[in-house]
Enzyme design. Structure first.
Site, mmCIF file in Angstrom:
data_model
loop_
_atom_site.group_PDB
_atom_site.id
_atom_site.type_symbol
_atom_site.label_atom_id
_atom_site.label_comp_id
_atom_site.label_asym_id
_atom_site.label_seq_id
_atom_site.Cartn_x
_atom_site.Cartn_y
_atom_site.Cartn_z
ATOM 1 N N ASP A 40 -1.353 -10.494 15.780
ATOM 2 C CA ASP A 40 -2.389 -9.586 15.376
ATOM 3 C C ASP A 40 -1.199 -8.457 16.993
ATOM 4 O O ASP A 40 -1.366 -8.509 18.223
ATOM 5 C CB ASP A 40 -3.843 -10.033 16.085
ATOM 6 C CG ASP A 40 -4.282 -8.477 16.171
ATOM 7 O OD1 ASP A 40 -4.129 -7.462 16.180
ATOM 8 O OD2 ASP A 40 -5.584 -8.963 15.446
ATOM 9 N N HIS A 92 -3.427 -6.908 11.997
ATOM 10 C CA HIS A 92 -5.163 -6.463 12.722
ATOM 11 C C HIS A 92 -5.684 -6.525 11.810
ATOM 12 O O HIS A 92 -5.145 -5.352 11.165
ATOM 13 C CB HIS A 92 -4.983 -5.909 14.196
ATOM 14 C CG HIS A 92 -6.606 -5.468 14.555
ATOM 15 N ND1 HIS A 92 -6.875 -6.528 14.673
ATOM 16 C CD2 HIS A 92 -7.332 -4.428 14.192
ATOM 17 C CE1 HIS A 92 -8.433 -6.117 15.749
ATOM 18 N NE2 HIS A 92 -8.374 -4.846 15.188
#
Length: 468
Positions: free
Chosen positions: A360, A391
């Site tokens: 992420d 993300h």
């Protein structure tokens, strides 16, 4: 230049920008300023760990891996075993062919940058709150290409409440989740905060990062419209702070059966203070400034709008908007005492599945921004950690939906079956005790649950709920 030539030039420019951003962001993972040191955290570079034995491995806690290299981190329980069995059977976690969308930045940018596109029919309601502010509820009513399925055998279709990110942008994945849920027999509804996504700001008050007061009133209204339907909730990215705050404050009175968070921001204060990689920081900041610029005159009496629109970081913007107010200024510490999404996490009484990725680029490395002790100690919280996904991305090759959507709906189905089995076992146990007691005991009928708004005419009238 013909119209198609201009469109092609714009497309090429966008692709070049994506490639440039991906190249600029290809660097070792950052460590948060003041971030907590979690058990098993290693000081290795994040990018080097993603494809090998990285954070997803060191958090495994000795559990067997799930398909696709994912790991389930949770406290052992009967519900955890049920969820583990459901995930092992899931086809959504099966690894597919690696494509150009596999990179974390492309997964993230495609999610946030690409337009939503046509294809969803929304019925909007404006709900007037107790302080005369407005929030919006978008009910997804179509289209449903392959016909609706039944989510609860013998029961009413469930309501799925979707909370977008805290910046107010309605993304492709949110609408994709709603359309998939509609196909599976849910009633999806998207919650929009004050001033977000076309919801007018009628009072000079915005919703703080983790203040669930507006969400409470919206859920009360949803319960009024569907009093007997099960309620599930899904949040995206930074919007998870709102959902977790609600679950913590309401505890067992949340009226929810289950919840899920996609790429949640859990250590919010550390996340603001550390800052994001500059393209994401500037992009999210610019989006908020544009959204609030139309209300600059209305906000002049409450905040220093000049300083607000000169902010150069998300922390400065948040601090100016909610801490340095003209009427009631507070400190940064006090603000997070009231808005930290984990402040009442021990009171949460609803199963919550958090889907996170080890690569992420917005939240950062999981060993810095994931409080794994929460998932090891709290039986209501489950962490599904994948190696890839960016993300809020978790994209697969078209036309397949994001695999996180499939997993969430399978998780809700597993919850429903688990609770139904538990109720059945309790009923058998009560009948067995009654039989062994030597006489039949007629159990009293369960009292009908009182509506969350007993005096509906006072709370919700047509003067306070506007539909278009």
């Amino acid at each position: 230049m013909p119209p198609w030539g201009a469109a092609l030039a714009l497309l090429l420019a966008a692709l070049a920008l994506l490639v440039l951003l991906a190249a600029l962001l290809r660097r070792p993972g950052r460590r948060a300023v003041g971030a907590r040191t979690l058990p098993g955290a290693q000081g290795q570079d994040h990018e080097e760990e993603v494809d090998g034995a990285g954070p997803a491995d060191q958090f495994s806690d000795g559990r067997e891996p799930l398909p696709g290299g994912c790991r389930l981190i949770c406290k052992p329980s009967a519900l955890a075993q049920c969820l583990l069995r459901a995930l092992r059977r899931s086809t959504a976690l099966e690894p597919g062919p690696r494509s150009w969308l596999s990179g974390p930045h492309l997964q993230t940018l495609c999610h946030f940058v690409l337009p939503v596109g046509p294809g969803s029919d929304l019925a909007r309601e404006y709900l007037q709150l107790a302080d005369d502010g407005l929030v919006a509820l978008d009910w997804v009513v179509g289209p449903c290409a392959r016909g609706r399925r039944v989510t609860n055998a013998g029961g009413l279709p469930a309501v799925l409440l979707v909370i977008p990110n805290a910046w107010g942008r309605l993304t492709r994945n949110v609408l994709g989740l709603c359309l998939l849920a509609l196909e599976r027999g849910y009633y999806p509804v998207i919650f929009h905060r004050r001033g977000h996504h076309g919801c007018p700001l009628v009072s000079p008050r915005l919703q703080p990062f983790g203040d669930p007061s507006d969400l409470k009133e919206a859920i009360t209204y949803i319960r009024f419209r569907h009093p007997a339907a099960p309620l599930f909730a899904v949040s995206e990215g930074s919007g998870s702070a709102l959902l977790l705050s609600y679950l913590g404050e309401c505890g067992s009175s949340s009226y929810m059966t289950g919840a899920a968070c996609i790429s949640p921001v859990l250590c919010c204060r550390e996340w603001f203070e550390a800052g994001l990689p500059w393209p994401y920081e500037r992009g999210f900041l610019l989006h908020q400034k544009i959204a609030l610029s139309r209300y600059a005159t209305a906000l002049e009496d409450t905040v220093d709008t000049g300083k607000l629109f000169r902010s150069r970081s998300l922390r400065e913007f948040e601090e100016t908007l909610f801490c340095h107010t003209k009427s009631f200024p507070i400190s940064w510490d006090t603000y997070w005492d009231h808005n930290d999404p984990l402040r009442d996490v021990d009171e949460a009484a609803v199963p919550v599945l958090c889907i996170c990725s080890a690569d992420d680029p917005v939240c950062g490395p999981p060993n810095h921004f994931l409080p794994t002790e929460l998932f090891h100690s709290n039986p209501y919280f489950f962490l599904l950690l994948s190696r890839h996904g960016g993300h809020c991305g978790f994209l697969r090759q078209e036309p397949l939906p994001a695999w996180s959507h499939e997993v969430i709906l399978e998780y809700f189905r597993a919850l429903t079956e688990f609770f139904r089995t538990e109720e059945r076992m309790k009923g058998l146990s009560r009948r067995r005790v009654s039989f062994l007691g030597g006489r039949r005991r007629w159990g009293t009928l369960p009292k009908r649950e009182a509506s969350p708004s007993s005096n509906l005419e006072e709370i919700f009238s047509w003067k306070r709920s506007y539909t278009r």
